[in-house]
Scaffold this motif. Sequence first.
Motif, PDB file in Angstrom:
ATOM      1  N   LEU A  72      51.174 -21.250   9.627  1.00  0.00           N
ATOM      2  CA  LEU A  72      51.791 -20.306   8.692  1.00  0.00           C
ATOM      3  C   LEU A  72      50.809 -19.214   8.288  1.00  0.00           C
ATOM      4  CD1 LEU A  72      54.583 -20.032   7.398  1.00  0.00           C
ATOM      5  CD2 LEU A  72      53.680 -21.191   5.383  1.00  0.00           C
ATOM      6  N   LEU A  73      49.589 -19.604   7.953  1.00  0.00           N
ATOM      7  CA  LEU A  73      48.585 -18.632   7.540  1.00  0.00           C
ATOM      8  C   LEU A  73      48.256 -17.671   8.679  1.00  0.00           C
ATOM      9  CD1 LEU A  73      46.496 -17.529   5.566  1.00  0.00           C
ATOM     10  CD2 LEU A  73      44.929 -19.344   6.314  1.00  0.00           C
ATOM     11  N   ALA A  74      48.103 -18.196   9.891  1.00  0.00           N
ATOM     12  CA  ALA A  74      47.773 -17.342  11.036  1.00  0.00           C
ATOM     13  C   ALA A  74      48.901 -16.367  11.348  1.00  0.00           C
ATOM     14  CB  ALA A  74      47.464 -18.205  12.264  1.00  0.00           C
ATOM     15  N   GLY A  75      50.150 -16.832  11.230  1.00  0.00           N
ATOM     16  CA  GLY A  75      51.279 -15.944  11.474  1.00  0.00           C
ATOM     17  C   GLY A  75      51.301 -14.770  10.511  1.00  0.00           C
ATOM     18  N   VAL A  86      44.785 -11.229  16.143  1.00  0.00           N
ATOM     19  CA  VAL A  86      44.910 -12.654  15.819  1.00  0.00           C
ATOM     20  C   VAL A  86      45.096 -13.474  17.097  1.00  0.00           C
ATOM     21  CG1 VAL A  86      46.404 -14.357  14.693  1.00  0.00           C
ATOM     22  CG2 VAL A  86      45.749 -12.264  13.481  1.00  0.00           C
ATOM     23  N   PHE A  87      45.951 -12.995  18.004  1.00  0.00           N
ATOM     24  CA  PHE A  87      46.197 -13.707  19.253  1.00  0.00           C
ATOM     25  C   PHE A  87      44.913 -13.881  20.056  1.00  0.00           C
ATOM     26  CE2 PHE A  87      47.127 -13.396  23.837  1.00  0.00           C
ATOM     27  CZ  PHE A  87      47.903 -14.531  24.006  1.00  0.00           C
ATOM     28  N   ALA A 122      46.740 -22.956  17.079  1.00  0.00           N
ATOM     29  CA  ALA A 122      47.603 -22.481  15.993  1.00  0.00           C
ATOM     30  C   ALA A 122      47.515 -20.974  15.834  1.00  0.00           C
ATOM     31  CB  ALA A 122      47.210 -23.179  14.682  1.00  0.00           C
ATOM     32  N   VAL A 123      46.296 -20.443  15.870  1.00  0.00           N
ATOM     33  CA  VAL A 123      46.101 -19.004  15.658  1.00  0.00           C
ATOM     34  C   VAL A 123      46.760 -18.198  16.781  1.00  0.00           C
ATOM     35  CG1 VAL A 123      44.368 -17.182  15.504  1.00  0.00           C
ATOM     36  CG2 VAL A 123      44.003 -19.341  14.314  1.00  0.00           C
ATOM     37  N   LEU A 403      55.044 -13.650  10.177  1.00  0.00           N
ATOM     38  CA  LEU A 403      55.325 -14.763   9.279  1.00  0.00           C
ATOM     39  C   LEU A 403      56.503 -15.583   9.788  1.00  0.00           C
ATOM     40  CD1 LEU A 403      54.922 -16.291   6.627  1.00  0.00           C
ATOM     41  CD2 LEU A 403      56.363 -14.578   5.502  1.00  0.00           C
ATOM     42  N   ALA A 404      57.559 -14.895  10.234  1.00  0.00           N
ATOM     43  CA  ALA A 404      58.719 -15.609  10.779  1.00  0.00           C
ATOM     44  C   ALA A 404      58.335 -16.404  12.021  1.00  0.00           C
ATOM     45  CB  ALA A 404      59.831 -14.615  11.114  1.00  0.00           C
TER      46      ALA A 404
END
Length: 513
Positions: A72-75, A86-87, A122-123, A403-404
């Motif tokens: 969630l934080l990474a999104g 980020v990716f 995750a990230v 975020l979604a």
Amino acid sequence: MSDPTLAAVTGGADRRRWIALVVVCLAMLMNALDSSIVNVALPSIQGDLHFSQSNLTWVVDAYLIAFGSFLLLAGRLGDLVGRKRVFLTGVALFTAASALCAVSPNQGTLIVARFAQGLGGAVSSSVIIAIIVTEFPNATERARAMSAYMLVAVGGGSLGLVAGGVLTQAVSWHWIFLINVPIGVATFALGAVLIEENVGLGVGRGVDVTGSLLVTAALLLGIYAIVTAATHGWASAQTLGYGAVGVVLLAAFFLVEARRSNPIMPLRILRVRSLVGSSVVRGCLFIAMYAVFFFGALYLEQVRGYSPLRTGLAFLPMSLVVAALSMGIVSRLLIRFGAMNVLVPGLVAVIVGLFLLTRVDEHTSYAAGLLPGLLILGLGMGAAMVPLLSIAMADVPPADAGLASGIVNVSLWLSSSVGLAVLSSLAASRTKTLTGHGHSAVAALVSGYHLAFLVGTGCALLGLVTTLVVLRAPARAAFAATRAAAAATAESAELPTPREHPEPRVEAVPHKS
């Protein structure tokens, strides 16, 4: 006459987008493979590094805890600072951690490296769906891109079983991690060139540090309680204690977010009915799917005596069906008939396939008993997952796409983890009870697996009911918007191409409202 320069530029941009899709799917493939490939190699890892049976679970749990806690934080960070950035950060971390896993000389190093690998996974995966949505705004192309993504996400688990068996038996367990390194390097290099960066919302008003810490700590403690419940028991003080603290922190997180002007998770996202409803349905489906992978593998190995490699090959037909549907079939059906008319039959097929698996026993042959259920499940999963993703992202504002995307991934991970833990407890309890009543060990095992498949069938049925009650209106609106966009695209394609030097008349410029 058409402008050849403009056509070349347009063609080049189109090729870049599709190659970029391959890049993000490579990252997703690494994550999907890693979720299952390690399981096959656990006995070899235990022997080489002298793990105890209880400590061996941390080879899996460390990855799961990190992966689920930071999605969630990474999104959201992708929305704030740029999804490409980020990716690439996630891919680099995952690749470096994979190399460390491969050369780990002791238990502690491997566990730390697995935690870092889960964080990198995750990230990177948290923003993939958002990147796809941004790169493919056209509904037809987006459906095709989502099909490719779901092929990797669904098929990676069974391919991991095959790859893990081959690498472990042919070389050593080190190669299940080492093989990620060249893939990761290529993914990073291609992603740096091909993926376009979005304009982030920025952190000028400051990052919501309190909210970020609260949601990450809440997920970290809650997921820790879940993944260790099989060892300590669901009613143990550790499971209930960590779970309760996680719930309290999550409640505090929502209170903080409601009062912040710059929340890490704007609560408006939870009012997007299509996103929340589709996440519930997707969670139900992944509980069912993981029940099939986990208990199906146990059935084949413990009851039928299959080797790990043969078990992986037994699941391959299901992945091939998903692959066949992902080669444009589902995307064309989605554009032609709408999400509901593809999703509902897919859910029904999943229910039928799971119910067939409740009929297998220790004497049922693979071809006559297990294979038909797996093929029908492949049809259902292949038909259902792409419409669910399309519905989920249809009403999400572009600024909240990262975020979604994180919410979609969290729903997948939490549902499969919690569902698998609960199903494992139910199946083990059923087996223990029947063994105590004098049933044979094999018959008791099969009965426990039957219960897991039956509960999975109930979860798929709940997903179908949720679809009919919650998603009908959002899906109808999304279908109408898709048809309108397709009609507008077709209309613009029929318009004559403007001349290189048009006459200075307003009427000569095509206008679309």
